[in-house]
Design a protein around this motif. Structure first.
Motif, PDB file in Angstrom:
ATOM      1  N   PRO A 455       0.474  -1.029  -0.148  1.00  0.00           N
ATOM      2  CA  PRO A 455      -0.382   0.283   0.325  1.00  0.00           C
ATOM      3  C   PRO A 455       1.065   1.326   0.226  1.00  0.00           C
ATOM      4  CG  PRO A 455      -0.783  -1.303   1.789  1.00  0.00           C
ATOM      5  CD  PRO A 455       0.295  -1.775   0.908  1.00  0.00           C
ATOM      6  N   TYR A 456       1.903   0.928   0.569  1.00  0.00           N
ATOM      7  CA  TYR A 456       2.908   3.130   0.785  1.00  0.00           C
ATOM      8  C   TYR A 456       4.182   2.371   0.096  1.00  0.00           C
ATOM      9  CZ  TYR A 456      -1.166   4.266   4.041  1.00  0.00           C
ATOM     10  OH  TYR A 456      -1.999   4.109   4.318  1.00  0.00           O
ATOM     11  N   VAL A 457       5.083   3.268  -0.569  1.00  0.00           N
ATOM     12  CA  VAL A 457       6.528   3.213  -0.363  1.00  0.00           C
ATOM     13  C   VAL A 457       7.367   4.349  -0.377  1.00  0.00           C
ATOM     14  CG1 VAL A 457       5.461   1.663  -3.737  1.00  0.00           C
ATOM     15  CG2 VAL A 457       5.377   5.171  -2.774  1.00  0.00           C
ATOM     16  N   PHE A 458       8.407   4.101   0.077  1.00  0.00           N
ATOM     17  CA  PHE A 458       9.722   4.391   0.311  1.00  0.00           C
ATOM     18  C   PHE A 458      10.025   4.982  -0.904  1.00  0.00           C
ATOM     19  CE2 PHE A 458      13.711   4.772   2.457  1.00  0.00           C
ATOM     20  CZ  PHE A 458      13.759   6.445   2.561  1.00  0.00           C
ATOM     21  N   LEU A 459       9.998   6.388  -1.543  1.00  0.00           N
ATOM     22  CA  LEU A 459      10.467   6.958  -2.815  1.00  0.00           C
ATOM     23  C   LEU A 459      12.242   7.373  -1.979  1.00  0.00           C
ATOM     24  CD1 LEU A 459       7.837   8.863  -3.975  1.00  0.00           C
ATOM     25  CD2 LEU A 459       8.481   6.287  -4.503  1.00  0.00           C
ATOM     26  N   SER A 460      13.434   6.304  -2.716  1.00  0.00           N
ATOM     27  CA  SER A 460      14.703   6.183  -1.746  1.00  0.00           C
ATOM     28  C   SER A 460      15.901   6.668  -3.041  1.00  0.00           C
ATOM     29  CB  SER A 460      14.819   5.435  -1.123  1.00  0.00           C
ATOM     30  OG  SER A 460      16.289   5.288  -0.774  1.00  0.00           O
ATOM     31  N   ASP A 461      16.745   6.915  -2.626  1.00  0.00           N
ATOM     32  CA  ASP A 461      17.459   5.965  -3.903  1.00  0.00           C
ATOM     33  C   ASP A 461      19.067   5.392  -3.290  1.00  0.00           C
ATOM     34  OD1 ASP A 461      16.868   8.164  -5.939  1.00  0.00           O
ATOM     35  OD2 ASP A 461      18.309  10.054  -5.321  1.00  0.00           O
ATOM     36  N   ILE A 462      19.349   4.871  -4.938  1.00  0.00           N
ATOM     37  CA  ILE A 462      19.916   3.073  -4.140  1.00  0.00           C
ATOM     38  C   ILE A 462      22.199   3.542  -3.640  1.00  0.00           C
ATOM     39  CG2 ILE A 462      21.907   3.229  -6.917  1.00  0.00           C
ATOM     40  CD1 ILE A 462      19.914   0.182  -4.946  1.00  0.00           C
ATOM     41  N   ASP A 463      22.061   4.825  -3.132  1.00  0.00           N
ATOM     42  CA  ASP A 463      23.036   5.322  -3.032  1.00  0.00           C
ATOM     43  C   ASP A 463      22.855   5.675  -1.201  1.00  0.00           C
ATOM     44  OD1 ASP A 463      22.134   7.426  -3.651  1.00  0.00           O
ATOM     45  OD2 ASP A 463      23.493   8.424  -4.736  1.00  0.00           O
ATOM     46  N   PHE A 601      15.601   8.100   9.586  1.00  0.00           N
ATOM     47  CA  PHE A 601      17.109   8.945   9.436  1.00  0.00           C
ATOM     48  C   PHE A 601      17.426   8.077   8.087  1.00  0.00           C
ATOM     49  CE2 PHE A 601      18.449   6.991  13.292  1.00  0.00           C
ATOM     50  CZ  PHE A 601      19.777   6.147  12.651  1.00  0.00           C
ATOM     51  N   THR A 602      18.064   8.382   6.657  1.00  0.00           N
ATOM     52  CA  THR A 602      18.725   7.639   6.032  1.00  0.00           C
ATOM     53  C   THR A 602      20.190   8.298   5.593  1.00  0.00           C
ATOM     54  OG1 THR A 602      18.201   6.710   3.537  1.00  0.00           O
ATOM     55  CG2 THR A 602      17.636   8.857   3.891  1.00  0.00           C
ATOM     56  N   ILE A 603      21.390   7.436   5.217  1.00  0.00           N
ATOM     57  CA  ILE A 603      22.243   8.407   5.161  1.00  0.00           C
ATOM     58  C   ILE A 603      22.822   7.711   4.370  1.00  0.00           C
ATOM     59  CG2 ILE A 603      25.012   8.139   5.842  1.00  0.00           C
ATOM     60  CD1 ILE A 603      23.419   7.415   9.093  1.00  0.00           C
ATOM     61  N   HIS A 604      23.594   9.120   2.986  1.00  0.00           N
ATOM     62  CA  HIS A 604      24.200   8.872   1.458  1.00  0.00           C
ATOM     63  C   HIS A 604      26.016   8.481   1.894  1.00  0.00           C
ATOM     64  CE1 HIS A 604      26.378  10.814  -1.845  1.00  0.00           C
ATOM     65  NE2 HIS A 604      24.837   9.985  -2.066  1.00  0.00           N
ATOM     66  N   LEU A 605      25.792   7.444   0.949  1.00  0.00           N
ATOM     67  CA  LEU A 605      27.087   7.335   0.892  1.00  0.00           C
ATOM     68  C   LEU A 605      28.484   7.848   0.417  1.00  0.00           C
ATOM     69  CD1 LEU A 605      26.826   3.284   1.732  1.00  0.00           C
ATOM     70  CD2 LEU A 605      27.278   5.432   3.278  1.00  0.00           C
ATOM     71  N   PRO A 606      29.288   8.066  -0.155  1.00  0.00           N
ATOM     72  CA  PRO A 606      30.254   8.391  -0.599  1.00  0.00           C
ATOM     73  C   PRO A 606      30.493   7.650  -1.943  1.00  0.00           C
ATOM     74  CG  PRO A 606      31.307   7.692   0.874  1.00  0.00           C
ATOM     75  CD  PRO A 606      29.853   7.435   1.683  1.00  0.00           C
ATOM     76  N   HIS A 607      30.704   8.556  -3.235  1.00  0.00           N
ATOM     77  CA  HIS A 607      31.179   7.179  -4.465  1.00  0.00           C
ATOM     78  C   HIS A 607      30.795   8.526  -5.759  1.00  0.00           C
ATOM     79  CE1 HIS A 607      26.903   8.688  -6.162  1.00  0.00           C
ATOM     80  NE2 HIS A 607      26.328   8.395  -5.014  1.00  0.00           N
ATOM     81  N   ALA A 608      31.863   7.898  -6.545  1.00  0.00           N
ATOM     82  CA  ALA A 608      32.397   9.384  -7.852  1.00  0.00           C
ATOM     83  C   ALA A 608      30.884   9.337  -8.565  1.00  0.00           C
ATOM     84  CB  ALA A 608      33.354   7.656  -8.699  1.00  0.00           C
ATOM     85  N   PRO A 609      31.500  10.963  -8.943  1.00  0.00           N
ATOM     86  CA  PRO A 609      30.089  11.276 -10.022  1.00  0.00           C
ATOM     87  C   PRO A 609      29.611  10.597 -11.264  1.00  0.00           C
ATOM     88  CG  PRO A 609      32.153  12.531  -9.920  1.00  0.00           C
ATOM     89  CD  PRO A 609      32.648  11.294  -8.224  1.00  0.00           C
ATOM     90  N   SER A 610      28.032  10.900 -11.259  1.00  0.00           N
ATOM     91  CA  SER A 610      27.940   9.855 -12.356  1.00  0.00           C
ATOM     92  C   SER A 610      28.390  11.603 -13.634  1.00  0.00           C
ATOM     93  CB  SER A 610      26.602  10.539 -12.246  1.00  0.00           C
ATOM     94  OG  SER A 610      25.556  11.491 -12.031  1.00  0.00           O
ATOM     95  N   LEU A 611      27.777  10.512 -14.228  1.00  0.00           N
ATOM     96  CA  LEU A 611      28.539  11.135 -15.895  1.00  0.00           C
ATOM     97  C   LEU A 611      27.168  12.360 -16.309  1.00  0.00           C
ATOM     98  CD1 LEU A 611      29.804  11.186 -18.346  1.00  0.00           C
ATOM     99  CD2 LEU A 611      28.439   9.650 -19.529  1.00  0.00           C
ATOM    100  N   ASP A 612      26.143  12.662 -15.462  1.00  0.00           N
ATOM    101  CA  ASP A 612      25.178  12.901 -15.772  1.00  0.00           C
ATOM    102  C   ASP A 612      25.609  14.939 -14.632  1.00  0.00           C
ATOM    103  OD1 ASP A 612      23.209  12.843 -18.125  1.00  0.00           O
ATOM    104  OD2 ASP A 612      23.497  11.121 -16.925  1.00  0.00           O
ATOM    105  N   ILE A 613      26.175  14.283 -14.003  1.00  0.00           N
ATOM    106  CA  ILE A 613      26.428  15.714 -12.828  1.00  0.00           C
ATOM    107  C   ILE A 613      27.142  16.182 -13.138  1.00  0.00           C
ATOM    108  CG2 ILE A 613      27.614  13.803 -10.900  1.00  0.00           C
ATOM    109  CD1 ILE A 613      26.315  15.452  -9.170  1.00  0.00           C
ATOM    110  N   SER A 614      28.554  15.252 -13.842  1.00  0.00           N
ATOM    111  CA  SER A 614      29.381  15.434 -14.145  1.00  0.00           C
ATOM    112  C   SER A 614      28.941  16.874 -16.048  1.00  0.00           C
ATOM    113  CB  SER A 614      31.011  14.615 -14.824  1.00  0.00           C
ATOM    114  OG  SER A 614      31.191  13.843 -13.922  1.00  0.00           O
ATOM    115  N   ARG A 615      28.556  16.450 -16.712  1.00  0.00           N
ATOM    116  CA  ARG A 615      28.108  17.238 -17.756  1.00  0.00           C
ATOM    117  C   ARG A 615      27.755  18.414 -16.928  1.00  0.00           C
ATOM    118  NH1 ARG A 615      24.716  13.797 -22.130  1.00  0.00           N
ATOM    119  NH2 ARG A 615      25.176  15.727 -23.108  1.00  0.00           N
ATOM    120  N   PHE A 616      26.483  18.209 -16.512  1.00  0.00           N
ATOM    121  CA  PHE A 616      25.875  19.386 -15.802  1.00  0.00           C
ATOM    122  C   PHE A 616      26.902  20.829 -14.480  1.00  0.00           C
ATOM    123  CE2 PHE A 616      24.171  21.634 -12.132  1.00  0.00           C
ATOM    124  CZ  PHE A 616      23.131  22.473 -12.214  1.00  0.00           C
TER     125      PHE A 616
END
Length: 659
Positions: A455-463, A601-616
């Motif tokens: 019935p419900y969803v938690f809209l998150s990101d994979i990182d 709470f939810t915590i973001h983990l560090p990672h290399a920037p994506s190609l799209d953010i680099s282009r932005f």
């Protein structure tokens, strides 16, 4: 090698052929043993021997291919997640070589139908029709037959195909899911022209022959001495063939090069050019050990990883009925200006990606009134996040993966090799096949969201890694706040980040606050984009004991828990920028309360920037195109919500924005 004279020696040369010949249909044939006896000249270089019976007169004409635009029919029985993946590889090989329109008749269970309907609808292959038939309707007709074959009841369904296929269908080629074509299926279809007498019958003749009564009586007699079938329908076909040999039209075995432990496939061919169809008819499939197995395995892997987008090609000169969705898409693409600086963005928005839902076996969660599915999307470079996410979130998940065909197979092996991932049957993985230069982030989110079953969803990101207790805490909060029909709300899960690749994950809010005070954690994007999460009011959250309401503000993009039927993400936002912001705007426009949960709470983990953010960051054109999309989004809001949308205009005044 099996001795001559035993029914099993006929193998696929006749056993699966019988049913289709009775009704004027046609099926693969050609046992390696049969090929050795009847097609021996193939081993001595006779160019016709690998294609047709060497006993035919040299004056007989070569089988003439069907007219270029004749519609060829193919029937396949398919059940479950794994079989659905096999069908796709088979269909790729068919489409690669075909020159004729095809119509697939798929007898499926509910799982396979759900998968394949979505796949073919989004694949949009020209001159390819698909019809579905419910396998459950056939089960009562065959469930009385004891069967030890690994395919179960589905291995018996070819016996009763005449009862479910359209009455007006004259001919069809029936295929197992574990075959790979090495030639144009029209060559196989052409062999119909050489059938005669009882071999080529239409459906009205089938009724005269009494096929249904024939096979059932034979099966009943065989089961008096046979405890159960071990080869599924093959045992019954063989028994009927033994009693009625006149019903069989054998085929050269190049049309069914069987790769199992009990065949001698090398007798079917003298060189690769002889091959027509490769049949992995062993439970070991591609792991079978056989002469030239490496060659066949590589051939199979070629189609397994082949880019299915390349098979969306027209059959020139053959008029075909175009689906309304395809016509609309073609018109929209034709209106694009390739000189437009934002052409890439426009084209990516219109791209229809092939979608393979539930790519791996999946068991839906049992119905619970307050259950929650974590929804996220990822690409190949984020696979390493999956194991940690599974440890943190014990509930159901719906994840969309943006992959090439080859990467999808790498992902499959990655999951199979992971004890953590392979143990989770409540994680649904949906492959969206890669096409185009920009990451279709919101299209991916919509695929994952559409497949959530709770019935419900938690809209998150994979990182992001959620708190270990978040799943249970969210369910309890939904119940306590009486969400649903009584209250329309989006529950905000405060987001934090660490810049350290190794750190001890906090087990409670108190531990998280200690890490904040020590500088090991920060409010998410506090340094580079504070307005994205500032309305959450982290200072208030530190002291909060109960949920509190916050107001929408420009560029707010929290991670939220909402009902499954919430607004979908706007697919125009591709690549980096404003994709979550636009969704929160939509929620606010539809009058969702924004309630911050005090213990979540939810915590973001560090990672290399994506190609799209680099282009932005590096391209002013990229940022200008994003600004144009934002303005179009606001215009659409104004049309739908009128004056109520004016407050969102301020969100367009920011020079840059996050994802």
């Amino acid at each position: 090698m099996l001795p001559r004279g035993r029914p099993r020696a006929l193998g696929a040369a006749a056993l699966l052929l019988l049913l289709l010949l009775l009704i004027g249909f046609f099926l693969l044939g050609g046992d390696p043993e049969y090929g050795r006896l009847r097609g021996a000249s193939a081993l001595h270089g006779d160019p016709l021997a690998g294609h047709w019976d060497h006993n035919r007169s040299a004056c007989d004409p070569w089988p003439q291919l069907p007219p270029k635009c004749e519609l060829l029919h193919v029937a396949i029985v398919c059940a479950g997640h794994n079989s659905s993946r096999e069908v796709i590889t088979l269909v790729k090989s068919l489409l690669f070589y075909r020159k004729n329109p095809l119509h697939l008749h798929l007898v499926t269970d509910a799982v396979a139908r759900n998968i394949l309907e979505t796949l073919f609808r989004t694949w949009m292959v020209p001159a390819l029709g698909v019809s579905f038939y419910h396998a459950d309707q056939l089960k009562p007709q065959i469930s009385w037959i004891p069967n030890k074959h690994y395919s179960g009841l589905y291995g018996l369904m070819k016996l009763v195909l005449p009862g479910i296929l359209p009455p007006g269908l004259a001919r069809v080629i029936v295929l197992d899911t574990d075959v790979t074509f090495a030639s144009d299926i029209a060559e196989l279809w052409a062999l119909f022209a050489h059938f005669s007498g009882v071999i080529l019958l239409w459906l009205d003749r089938l009724r005269q022959v009494g096929w249904e009564q024939m096979w059932k009586l034979t099966a009943q007699r065989e089961l008096l001495t046979l405890a159960a079938t071990s080869l599924a329908d093959q045992d019954i076909f063989n028994a009927v063939i033994k009693e009625h040999p006149e019903l069989v039209q054998p085929l050269p075995c190049v049309w069914n090069v069987q790769l199992s432990d009990h065949t001698r496939a090398e007798h079917c061919y003298s060189e690769a050019a002889d091959l027509k169809v490769i049949h992995w008819n062993s439970p070991k499939k591609v792991r079978v050990k056989n002469k030239h197995a490496g060659f066949f395995r590589n051939f199979y892997l070629t189609f397994l990883g082949y880019d299915g987008n390349l098979l969306r090609r027209e059959l020139f000169g053959c008029p075909s009925q175009t689906l309304p969705e395809a016509e609309q898409l073609q018109r929209a693409l034709a209106q694009l200006d390739e000189e437009d600086a934002c052409f890439e963005f426009r084209q990516q928005q219109l791209t229809v990606h092939r979608v393979h839902i539930t790519f791996l076996p999946h068991k839906p969660p049992p119905p619970r009134p307050h259950d929650i599915t974590l929804v996220a999307q990822l690409s190949m470079d984020r696979l390493q996040m999956l194991e940690a996410l599974c440890r943190h979130w014990p509930g159901p998940m719906s994840l969309a993966l943006y992959l090439t065909d080859a990467e999808a197979q790498q992902f499959l092996h990655f999951v199979e090799a992971s004890p953590v991932l392979s143990a989770r049957q409540d994680v649904a993985y949906h492959v969206v096949y890669r096409e185009g230069p920009l990451y279709p982030v919101n299209q991916l989110r919509n695929v994952a969201l559409a497949q959530a079953l709770t019935p419900y969803v938690f809209l998150s990101d994979i990182d992001f890694l959620p708190a270990y207790s978040l799943y249970d805490y969210l369910r309890a909060s939904i119940e306590q706040l009486e969400l649903g029909s009584r209250r329309k709300a989006a529950l905000v899960v405060p987001a934090f980040e660490t810049l350290r690749y190794r750190f001890t994950f906090p087990s409670s809010k108190a531990e998280l606050l200690a890490l904040l005070d020590s500088g090991s954690l920060y409010a998410f994007r506090y340094h580079e984009w504070p307005q994205g999460h500032a309305p959450t009011d982290y200072a208030r959250w530190r002291e909060a004991q109960a949920p509190y309401r916050v107001q929408w503000a420009a560029d707010y993009e929290p991670y939220v828990v909402v009902p499954r039927d919430c607004p979908r993400y706007d697919p125009r936002f591709v690549g980096f920028g404003w994709n979550k912001v636009a969704h929160i705007v939509e929620l606010d426009a539809q009058e969702f309360e924004l309630l911050v949960l005090p213990e979540a709470f939810t915590i973001h983990l560090p990672h290399a920037p994506s190609l799209d953010i680099s282009r932005f960051r590096s391209s002013s054109t990229y940022r200008d195109c994003l600004q144009a999309l934002k303005e179009e989004f606001h215009q659409d809001l104004s049309r739908r919500y009128g004056a109520a949308a004016l407050k969102y205009l301020t969100a367009l005044q920011q020079p840059r924005s996050p994802a």
